[in-house]
Design a protein around this motif. Structure first.
Motif, PDB file in Angstrom:
ATOM      1  N   VAL A  85       0.833  -1.205   0.000  1.00  0.00           N
ATOM      2  CA  VAL A  85       0.000   0.000   0.000  1.00  0.00           C
ATOM      3  C   VAL A  85       0.867   1.254   0.000  1.00  0.00           C
ATOM      4  CG1 VAL A  85      -1.660   1.334   1.375  1.00  0.00           C
ATOM      5  CG2 VAL A  85      -1.970  -1.126   1.078  1.00  0.00           C
ATOM      6  N   ASP A  86       1.984   1.234   0.730  1.00  0.00           N
ATOM      7  CA  ASP A  86       2.871   2.397   0.759  1.00  0.00           C
ATOM      8  C   ASP A  86       3.486   2.672  -0.613  1.00  0.00           C
ATOM      9  OD1 ASP A  86       2.466   3.088   3.377  1.00  0.00           O
ATOM     10  OD2 ASP A  86       4.138   1.916   4.156  1.00  0.00           O
TER      11      ASP A  86
ATOM     12  N   ALA B  67      -4.683   6.086   1.417  1.00  0.00           N
ATOM     13  CA  ALA B  67      -4.540   6.728   2.724  1.00  0.00           C
ATOM     14  C   ALA B  67      -5.434   6.039   3.753  1.00  0.00           C
ATOM     15  CB  ALA B  67      -4.887   8.211   2.625  1.00  0.00           C
ATOM     16  N   VAL B  68      -6.689   5.783   3.395  1.00  0.00           N
ATOM     17  CA  VAL B  68      -7.610   5.093   4.301  1.00  0.00           C
ATOM     18  C   VAL B  68      -7.154   3.652   4.527  1.00  0.00           C
ATOM     19  CG1 VAL B  68      -9.984   4.277   4.581  1.00  0.00           C
ATOM     20  CG2 VAL B  68      -9.559   6.559   3.677  1.00  0.00           C
ATOM     21  N   LEU B  69      -6.678   3.004   3.475  1.00  0.00           N
ATOM     22  CA  LEU B  69      -6.207   1.631   3.601  1.00  0.00           C
ATOM     23  C   LEU B  69      -5.009   1.554   4.534  1.00  0.00           C
ATOM     24  CD1 LEU B  69      -6.840  -1.199   2.612  1.00  0.00           C
ATOM     25  CD2 LEU B  69      -5.416  -0.781   0.615  1.00  0.00           C
ATOM     26  N   ASP B  70      -4.141   2.555   4.475  1.00  0.00           N
ATOM     27  CA  ASP B  70      -3.005   2.632   5.397  1.00  0.00           C
ATOM     28  C   ASP B  70      -3.489   2.670   6.844  1.00  0.00           C
ATOM     29  OD1 ASP B  70      -0.251   2.627   5.701  1.00  0.00           O
ATOM     30  OD2 ASP B  70       0.042   4.243   4.279  1.00  0.00           O
ATOM     31  N   ILE B  71      -4.481   3.509   7.106  1.00  0.00           N
ATOM     32  CA  ILE B  71      -5.024   3.645   8.461  1.00  0.00           C
ATOM     33  C   ILE B  71      -5.640   2.330   8.937  1.00  0.00           C
ATOM     34  CG2 ILE B  71      -6.828   4.781   9.817  1.00  0.00           C
ATOM     35  CD1 ILE B  71      -6.392   7.263   8.080  1.00  0.00           C
ATOM     36  N   LEU B  72      -6.422   1.685   8.079  1.00  0.00           N
ATOM     37  CA  LEU B  72      -7.101   0.444   8.469  1.00  0.00           C
ATOM     38  C   LEU B  72      -6.113  -0.687   8.696  1.00  0.00           C
ATOM     39  CD1 LEU B  72     -10.224   0.568   6.100  1.00  0.00           C
ATOM     40  CD2 LEU B  72     -10.079   1.197   8.518  1.00  0.00           C
TER      41      LEU B  72
ATOM     42  N   HIS C  93       5.609  -0.812  15.337  1.00  0.00           N
ATOM     43  CA  HIS C  93       4.256  -0.461  14.899  1.00  0.00           C
ATOM     44  C   HIS C  93       3.786   0.826  15.559  1.00  0.00           C
ATOM     45  CE1 HIS C  93      -0.222  -0.678  15.295  1.00  0.00           C
ATOM     46  NE2 HIS C  93      -0.115  -0.919  14.000  1.00  0.00           N
ATOM     47  N   LEU C  94       4.087   0.993  16.837  1.00  0.00           N
ATOM     48  CA  LEU C  94       3.679   2.199  17.553  1.00  0.00           C
ATOM     49  C   LEU C  94       4.378   3.428  16.981  1.00  0.00           C
ATOM     50  CD1 LEU C  94       1.841   3.006  19.866  1.00  0.00           C
ATOM     51  CD2 LEU C  94       3.776   2.748  21.433  1.00  0.00           C
ATOM     52  N   ALA C  95       5.638   3.274  16.578  1.00  0.00           N
ATOM     53  CA  ALA C  95       6.377   4.387  15.972  1.00  0.00           C
ATOM     54  C   ALA C  95       5.753   4.800  14.643  1.00  0.00           C
ATOM     55  CB  ALA C  95       7.839   3.999  15.770  1.00  0.00           C
ATOM     56  N   VAL C  96       5.363   3.821  13.813  1.00  0.00           N
ATOM     57  CA  VAL C  96       4.751   4.118  12.524  1.00  0.00           C
ATOM     58  C   VAL C  96       3.388   4.785  12.705  1.00  0.00           C
ATOM     59  CG1 VAL C  96       3.800   3.082  10.426  1.00  0.00           C
ATOM     60  CG2 VAL C  96       5.989   2.286  11.314  1.00  0.00           C
ATOM     61  N   VAL C  97       2.592   4.271  13.652  1.00  0.00           N
ATOM     62  CA  VAL C  97       1.283   4.865  13.928  1.00  0.00           C
ATOM     63  C   VAL C  97       1.435   6.317  14.380  1.00  0.00           C
ATOM     64  CG1 VAL C  97      -0.716   4.794  15.469  1.00  0.00           C
ATOM     65  CG2 VAL C  97       0.139   2.687  14.442  1.00  0.00           C
TER      66      VAL C  97
ATOM     67  N   ALA D 157       3.711  20.560   4.249  1.00  0.00           N
ATOM     68  CA  ALA D 157       3.349  19.731   5.397  1.00  0.00           C
ATOM     69  C   ALA D 157       2.904  18.337   4.964  1.00  0.00           C
ATOM     70  CB  ALA D 157       2.239  20.411   6.202  1.00  0.00           C
ATOM     71  N   SER D 158       2.248  18.232   3.803  1.00  0.00           N
ATOM     72  CA  SER D 158       1.770  16.938   3.320  1.00  0.00           C
ATOM     73  C   SER D 158       2.900  15.983   2.971  1.00  0.00           C
ATOM     74  CB  SER D 158       0.876  17.133   2.085  1.00  0.00           C
ATOM     75  OG  SER D 158      -0.262  17.879   2.406  1.00  0.00           O
ATOM     76  N   VAL D 159       4.084  16.527   2.718  1.00  0.00           N
ATOM     77  CA  VAL D 159       5.233  15.683   2.390  1.00  0.00           C
ATOM     78  C   VAL D 159       5.514  14.701   3.522  1.00  0.00           C
ATOM     79  CG1 VAL D 159       7.714  15.684   1.907  1.00  0.00           C
ATOM     80  CG2 VAL D 159       6.245  17.397   0.870  1.00  0.00           C
ATOM     81  N   MET D 160       5.255  15.111   4.762  1.00  0.00           N
ATOM     82  CA  MET D 160       5.585  14.277   5.912  1.00  0.00           C
ATOM     83  C   MET D 160       4.814  12.960   5.907  1.00  0.00           C
ATOM     84  SD  MET D 160       7.996  15.596   7.561  1.00  0.00           S
ATOM     85  CE  MET D 160       7.908  14.471   8.943  1.00  0.00           C
ATOM     86  N   TYR D 161       3.494  13.011   5.714  1.00  0.00           N
ATOM     87  CA  TYR D 161       2.728  11.767   5.786  1.00  0.00           C
ATOM     88  C   TYR D 161       2.549  11.106   4.415  1.00  0.00           C
ATOM     89  CZ  TYR D 161      -1.640  13.753   3.916  1.00  0.00           C
ATOM     90  OH  TYR D 161      -2.604  14.308   3.102  1.00  0.00           O
ATOM     91  N   ALA D 162       2.683  11.892   3.326  1.00  0.00           N
ATOM     92  CA  ALA D 162       2.473  11.324   1.994  1.00  0.00           C
ATOM     93  C   ALA D 162       3.752  10.779   1.376  1.00  0.00           C
ATOM     94  CB  ALA D 162       1.866  12.379   1.059  1.00  0.00           C
ATOM     95  N   VAL D 163       4.920  11.233   1.846  1.00  0.00           N
ATOM     96  CA  VAL D 163       6.191  10.823   1.250  1.00  0.00           C
ATOM     97  C   VAL D 163       7.165  10.275   2.301  1.00  0.00           C
ATOM     98  CG1 VAL D 163       8.157  11.546  -0.150  1.00  0.00           C
ATOM     99  CG2 VAL D 163       5.910  12.573  -0.559  1.00  0.00           C
ATOM    100  N   ILE D 164       7.401  11.063   3.361  1.00  0.00           N
ATOM    101  CA  ILE D 164       8.410  10.689   4.358  1.00  0.00           C
ATOM    102  C   ILE D 164       8.012   9.422   5.116  1.00  0.00           C
ATOM    103  CG2 ILE D 164       9.673  11.436   6.403  1.00  0.00           C
ATOM    104  CD1 ILE D 164      10.439  12.973   3.936  1.00  0.00           C
ATOM    105  N   THR D 165       6.760   9.361   5.578  1.00  0.00           N
ATOM    106  CA  THR D 165       6.330   8.201   6.373  1.00  0.00           C
ATOM    107  C   THR D 165       6.414   6.888   5.598  1.00  0.00           C
ATOM    108  OG1 THR D 165       4.869   9.612   7.692  1.00  0.00           O
ATOM    109  CG2 THR D 165       4.441   7.247   7.736  1.00  0.00           C
ATOM    110  N   PRO D 166       5.906   6.785   4.357  1.00  0.00           N
ATOM    111  CA  PRO D 166       6.087   5.525   3.609  1.00  0.00           C
ATOM    112  C   PRO D 166       7.548   5.180   3.360  1.00  0.00           C
ATOM    113  CG  PRO D 166       4.368   6.864   2.605  1.00  0.00           C
ATOM    114  CD  PRO D 166       5.036   7.723   3.620  1.00  0.00           C
ATOM    115  N   MET D 167       8.419   6.205   3.250  1.00  0.00           N
ATOM    116  CA  MET D 167       9.839   5.944   3.035  1.00  0.00           C
ATOM    117  C   MET D 167      10.498   5.385   4.294  1.00  0.00           C
ATOM    118  SD  MET D 167      12.864   8.619   1.944  1.00  0.00           S
ATOM    119  CE  MET D 167      12.807   9.434   3.545  1.00  0.00           C
ATOM    120  N   LEU D 168      10.082   5.870   5.467  1.00  0.00           N
ATOM    121  CA  LEU D 168      10.708   5.449   6.718  1.00  0.00           C
ATOM    122  C   LEU D 168      10.189   4.113   7.238  1.00  0.00           C
ATOM    123  CD1 LEU D 168      10.904   8.820   8.701  1.00  0.00           C
ATOM    124  CD2 LEU D 168      12.718   7.663   7.435  1.00  0.00           C
ATOM    125  N   ASN D 169       8.994   3.694   6.817  1.00  0.00           N
ATOM    126  CA  ASN D 169       8.405   2.461   7.339  1.00  0.00           C
ATOM    127  C   ASN D 169       9.319   1.247   7.231  1.00  0.00           C
ATOM    128  OD1 ASN D 169       6.158   3.853   8.109  1.00  0.00           O
ATOM    129  ND2 ASN D 169       4.777   2.983   6.598  1.00  0.00           N
TER     130      ASN D 169
END
Length: 343
Positions: free
Chosen positions: A69-70, A108-113, A244-248, A274-286
């Motif tokens: 999904v990421d 985005a919703v699938l990531d949350i679920l 998992h807690l860190a990613v959440v 600001a959107s870069v953080m959750y739309a780009v950085i977070t999937p890269m760091l996972n």
């Protein structure tokens, strides 16, 4: 009053981060690097889980789905942005914009679920360890992923269809690097009350509901860990949840920060940055977060690299053997020996 155009618009303009030409190569290189790291990092997780039989457990099954999904999440937005920078164009068609809205919202919703499902998996593993394999059976794991997909698809379809019925102003500049749902609704000249009501109601349901479930799961996990007598057992239980807690935390905090910052400031590019953080950085760091202290995943990655290296060596050997046999058939033994010697 802004002029209105009640006809179907044909294109939008994505303003991106900056309109200064000298910054475009830097932006292109930075996002290309982050995109490649995201794709290859998450792809390695998927390949490691699928190639190592010891990783065929519910935890890693959900992790491989999250990695997939990421990859899709970032692929929805970054390639188009890179293409626009390369071609020095800011245009995106109306159909392309709706497609971006649909798939970005879906993933985005699938990531949350999926993060919520993974929290439930950790809850069962720590609070009910003796019944873990019975509860988290393959049928339930597949059903949880399937339900997550169905909810995400239906939600994205609802939001996209509602955007299709909006009439847009003649000013069609989107101060973002992709077609974000909230930005498109703000551009509309027709009544957007229903769109906003559905947007925030569903956001509260699909973001607040899962977050409540994650908090509940971890409250039970913390209570269970505190009841353990062994310090080693406490450390092992906590270490399985730390990634998992860190990613959440990273995903929710950055996502919440985007909407809070966009509500406070009215800068045209602040929301995009600001959107870069959750739309780009977070999937890269996972991939780094999940593999940094995970011995099983490290072993799976090591096994994957060894298999790839062995396949490469076998391929080189077979290619040289094929060349030798071909030379033997065409030129005879002495010439083939000479050829193989010089090679």
């Amino acid at each position: 009053m802004e002029p209105k155009n009640l006809t179907r618009v044909s294109e939008f303009h994505l303003l991106g981060f900056s309109e200064e030409p000298e910054l475009q190569p830097l932006i292109f290189g930075s996002f290309l690097t982050m995109y490649l790291i995201t794709v290859f990092g998450n792809l390695l997780i998927i390949l490691a889980v699928s190639s190592d039989s010891q990783l065929h457990t519910p935890m890693y099954f959900f992790l491989s789905n999250l990695s997939f999904v990421d990859i899709c999440f970032t692929s929805t937005t970054i390639p188009k942005m890179l293409w626009n920078i390369e071609t020095q164009s800011k245009l995106i068609t109306f159909e392309g914009c709706i497609t971006q809205v649909y798939f970005f919202t879906l993933f985005a919703v699938l990531d949350i679920l999926l993060l919520t499902v993974m929290a439930y998996d950790r809850f069962v593993a720590i609070c009910h360890p003796l019944h873990y394999m019975v509860i988290m059976n393959p049928q339930l794991c597949g059903l949880l992923v399937l339900v997550s997909w169905v909810i995400s698809v239906l939600h994205s379809l609802l939001e996209s269809l509602m955007v299709l019925h909006l009439a847009f102003c003649t000013v069609l500049d989107i101060p973002h690097f992709f077609c974000e749902l909230n930005q498109m609704i703000q551009l509309a000249c027709s009544d957007t009350f229903l769109n906003n009501m559905v947007l925030y109601s569903v956001a509260l349901l699909l973001a607040g509901g899962p977050l409540t479930g994650i908090f509940y799961s971890y409250s039970k996990i913390v209570s269970s860990i505190q009841g353990m007598s062994s310090a080693q057992g406490k450390y092992k239980a906590f270490s399985t949840c730390a990634s998992h807690l860190a990613v959440v935390s990273l995903f929710y905090c950055t996502g919440l920060g985007v909407y809070l910052s966009s509500a406070v400031t009215h800068s045209s590019h602040s929301s995009a940055r600001a959107s870069v953080m959750y739309a780009v950085i977070t999937p890269m760091l996972n991939p780094f977060i999940y593999s940094l202290r995970n011995k099983d995943l490290k072993r799976g990655l090591k096994t994957l690299f060894e298999k790839c290296l062995l396949s490469l060596v076998k391929g080189i050997f077979l290619s040289r053997l094929l060349v030798f046999c071909t030379s033997l058939c065409l030129f005879g033994l002495p010439q083939s020996l000479a050829i193989s010697h010089w090679q």
